[in-house]
Design an enzyme around this catalytic site. Sequence first.
Site, short mmCIF file in Angstrom:
data_model
loop_
_atom_site.label_atom_id
_atom_site.label_comp_id
_atom_site.label_asym_id
_atom_site.label_seq_id
_atom_site.Cartn_x
_atom_site.Cartn_y
_atom_site.Cartn_z
N HIS A 114 6.61 40.11 23.23
CA HIS A 114 5.33 39.42 23.03
C HIS A 114 5.52 37.91 22.81
CE1 HIS A 114 1.02 40.01 22.24
NE2 HIS A 114 1.10 39.15 21.22
N ASP A 162 7.01 44.91 24.61
CA ASP A 162 6.12 44.29 23.63
C ASP A 162 5.68 45.36 22.62
OD1 ASP A 162 3.83 43.31 22.30
OD2 ASP A 162 3.17 42.17 24.06
N SER A 168 -2.32 36.96 24.11
CA SER A 168 -2.65 37.88 23.02
C SER A 168 -4.12 37.71 22.61
CB SER A 168 -1.69 37.64 21.85
OG SER A 168 -1.74 38.70 20.92
#
Length: 287
Positions: free
Chosen positions: A265, A231, A154
């Site tokens: 995620h 995600d 991320s």
Amino acid sequence: MDGLQLVSSNKICGGYQKVYSHESSELLCKMNFSIYLPPQAEGGDVKLPVIFYLSGLTCNEQNFISKAGFQRYAAEYGVIVVGPDTSPRGVKIPGDDESWDFGVGAGFYLDATKEPWSKNYRMGSYLNKELYDLILQAFNNIVDPNRIGIMGHSMGGHGALVSVLRNPGLYKSVSAFAPICNPTQCPWGQKAFTGYLGGDKSEAVQWDATELVKKYDGPPLTLLIDQGTADKFYIEKQLLPENLVEACRSVEVPVILNLREGYDHSYYYIATYIGEHFDFHAKILKA
């Protein structure tokens, strides 16, 4: 080791997962970092490759080492793994804890230029200069300085990609889970870059992997991008991996985008595919 204080040490997969603290000259505060020493490091008579792992928003040095299950692969391949924190801690800038995606836990691996952040929020230089050099010096008996890779998740995926592209040759391999690939074009990046860098777009593009890769002229590099299709941040256009892939192909920089059906995620997703990433890095770092 001078300046390093051992915070914790736990045996896992035949090696040791350690956390150290030190006083950072770049960030002007005490910082923690994790380091996994695989069983091959015992005795200190062999030089091993290193992978830096950069965590995402809200994380510190603990998330990856407790949730990803990477240690079994690091032990298998004989790789040292270093994980910095994601922002300065304890510097107490007004407003630094008001939102989860800016300030504490959200340093974005860049060097802030806007007051009051510019004094302490220098995660780019901390990672790629101070901590990098500290690892090479403090563990010089077991670290091979010519075999260093980087990966992240991320915001940390953004940090890994940007660190490689801004510092040609510093890292030999790079991969990223669900990275923020084009931060100047997404809400997370726009918020962080405006806060840390002000409104100067020419400065912002210097910390955007999609923009940086268009001008990359360093050693040969393959970018490995991993993205879950379920995600929510991918669906909400915060991550924009296709933009990076398009930019890579426009300048013939090799890129792999693995779309993982149904994965989100979280660290459940990272734990599922972390072995593939270690295999990718090991092939490059051991070549």
